[in-house]
Design a protein around this motif. Structure first.
Motif, PDB file in Angstrom:
ATOM      1  N   PRO A 117       0.807  -1.227   0.000  1.00 41.54           N
ATOM      2  CA  PRO A 117       0.000   0.000   0.000  1.00 41.54           C
ATOM      3  C   PRO A 117       0.836   1.270   0.000  1.00 41.54           C
ATOM      4  O   PRO A 117       0.480   2.246  -0.660  1.00 41.54           O
ATOM      5  N   MET A 118       1.967   1.281   0.732  1.00 42.45           N
ATOM      6  CA  MET A 118       2.778   2.488   0.769  1.00 42.45           C
ATOM      7  C   MET A 118       3.373   2.792  -0.599  1.00 42.45           C
ATOM      8  O   MET A 118       3.385   3.946  -1.035  1.00 42.45           O
ATOM      9  N   LEU A 188      10.218  10.512  -0.901  1.00 38.49           N
ATOM     10  CA  LEU A 188       8.957   9.808  -1.025  1.00 38.49           C
ATOM     11  C   LEU A 188       9.197   8.293  -1.094  1.00 38.49           C
ATOM     12  O   LEU A 188      10.299   7.869  -1.422  1.00 38.49           O
ATOM     13  N   PRO A 189       8.206   7.467  -0.674  1.00 31.25           N
ATOM     14  CA  PRO A 189       6.870   7.874  -0.274  1.00 31.25           C
ATOM     15  C   PRO A 189       6.638   7.971   1.230  1.00 31.25           C
ATOM     16  O   PRO A 189       5.543   8.324   1.645  1.00 31.25           O
ATOM     17  N   ASP A 190       7.608   7.629   2.071  1.00 29.74           N
ATOM     18  CA  ASP A 190       7.338   7.466   3.511  1.00 29.74           C
ATOM     19  C   ASP A 190       7.706   8.710   4.301  1.00 29.74           C
ATOM     20  O   ASP A 190       8.888   8.975   4.537  1.00 29.74           O
ATOM     21  N   CYS A 234       3.709   3.636   5.964  1.00 31.30           N
ATOM     22  CA  CYS A 234       3.496   2.194   6.057  1.00 31.30           C
ATOM     23  C   CYS A 234       2.343   1.936   7.016  1.00 31.30           C
ATOM     24  O   CYS A 234       2.371   2.393   8.166  1.00 31.30           O
ATOM     25  N   GLN A 235       1.351   1.203   6.560  1.00 30.18           N
ATOM     26  CA  GLN A 235       0.180   0.957   7.389  1.00 30.18           C
ATOM     27  C   GLN A 235       0.485   0.102   8.612  1.00 30.18           C
ATOM     28  O   GLN A 235      -0.241   0.160   9.610  1.00 30.18           O
ATOM     29  N   VAL A 236       1.546  -0.693   8.543  1.00 26.56           N
ATOM     30  CA  VAL A 236       1.952  -1.485   9.710  1.00 26.56           C
ATOM     31  C   VAL A 236       2.627  -0.597  10.747  1.00 26.56           C
ATOM     32  O   VAL A 236       2.242  -0.567  11.918  1.00 26.56           O
TER      33      VAL A 236
END
Length: 372
Positions: A117-118, A188-190, A234-236
């Protein structure tokens, strides 16, 4: 659809050759599945190498020839003589493996749904639009840096515009490299890795988070800040909170807390140490018997380390609230069996092949990273 002078497309449509799991493989007895996996591996021998990312479930890593983080695994594949590389990871990882392996090696991603997703939060097409606004707002030179957790065409974009790729271990070196060549960095992206890196370099007061979905960024803010961070995460790792650190310290006062730099800034500040998955793994490997380590990263790595090092107590930082990566979860043993048995029959399923022009430029961005 253009990124620099490359044809590109949204990640969901890049690989229209990837297939879903056939119905015959969807409900399998675990014992029979394991027997069939071992039989297929024995038949294929050295023609296949299996890569298992740290975040994969136990049933995958137990069949892996190599276990580690994404780029480390790609290098292991490139150094092997295997004709087929089965990547137990997500799409961008398989792309990196395809970029650096030989042309006669085929990279296979078992599940078409294993898409980070990220990485999808920074599509190259979207970055094109933002880049135009960014460079129009300032006359200073902007150097783009993309995290390894990104698609190949975004890596190619960075190379095309004088930038490079980085990992969570060498992000600070990449920032310094970029500032030697330009005035500003687009990272990017984090945003969390970017924020933590900016703090490490004393640039926390010169940082702007750019939301690509909004259209209200003041050009003056762009001119006043040296680090522009993409609104991605990051969704985690974003699930972790500072109160998780406080709670583990209350329940385990002796615990050492180590977290991934994709975590929020307040979590990194509350932890004892911060490091990549390789750093986290080494911390537990080098721990003295009886030590306790609370791990702030994807729960499967915490579980692996606890199993691999029974003399060390390894805890997931957020306890029962910790969840796995839903993209990594898509690679399950049924998919592994399917692609293996297809290879035994002479059929290549779910081959990841990066466009040659994009691969060439993405490799340039990777080579610049390796020169740091």
């Amino acid at each position: 659809m253009q990124t620099a002078d490359l044809d590109t497309d949204l990640s969901l449509f890049k690989y229209d050759n990837l297939s879903q799991l056939p119905p015959a493989y969807r409900n399998l007895d675990a014992e029979d599945r394991e027997r069939r996996i071992e039989a297929a591996l024995a038949e294929l021998g050295d023609d296949v190498v299996i890569l298992g990312h740290n975040y994969q479930r136990r049933e995958i890593v137990e069949h892996a020839d190599f276990i580690g983080d994404s780029y480390q695994l790609s290098k292991e594949a490139a150094e092997s003589d295997a004709e087929y590389v089965i990547f137990g990871g997500v799409t961008f990882m398989a792309e990196s493996a395809d970029i650096i392996t030989d042309d006669d090696q085929q990279v296979i991603l078992p599940s078409m749904e294993a898409s980070c997703p990220m990485a999808g939060m920074a599509e190259a097409l979207q970055v094109d639009s933002v880049w135009a606004k960014l460079t129009a707002a300032t006359e200073e030179t902007v150097i783009p840096i993309c995290y390894m957790n990104s698609y190949a065409d975004l890596k190619a974009f960075c190379a095309e515009h004088g930038g490079l790729v980085c990992t969570s271990s060498n992000a600070a070196d990449a920032f310094e490299w970029a500032f030697e060549r330009g005035d500003k960095v687009l990272f990017l992206p984090d945003k969390h890795l970017g924020t933590n890196t900016a703090h490490d370099l004393g640039l926390e007061d010169d940082t702007l988070v750019w939301d690509p979905w909004a259209d209200d960024t003041d050009p003056k803010e762009i001119r006043e800040n040296d680090v522009i961070l993409w609104e991605g995460y990051c969704q985690v790792h974003e699930r972790f909170r500072a109160d998780h650190v406080e709670a583990v310290r209350e329940d385990h006062p002796e615990a050492n807390v180590i977290v991934h730099p994709e975590c929020r800034r307040e979590v990194v500040e509350a932890a004892d140490r911060v490091g990549s998955t390789a750093d986290i793994t080494r911390a537990v490997e080098n721990a003295d018997p009886g030590e306790t380590w609370a791990i702030g990263t994807e729960i499967h790595l915490a579980n692996h380390l606890d199993r691999w090092h029974p003399d060390v107590e390894v805890l997931p930082l957020c306890g029962d609230a910790c969840m796995d990566c839903n993209a990594m979860r898509q690679i399950d043993p049924n998919y592994l069996l399917w692609v293996l048995e297809e290879l035994v029959e002479g059929h290549e399923q779910n081959v990841i092949s990066v466009d040659p022009a994009a691969a060439d430029r993405a490799e340039t961005a990777l080579d610049r990273m390796l020169e740091l």
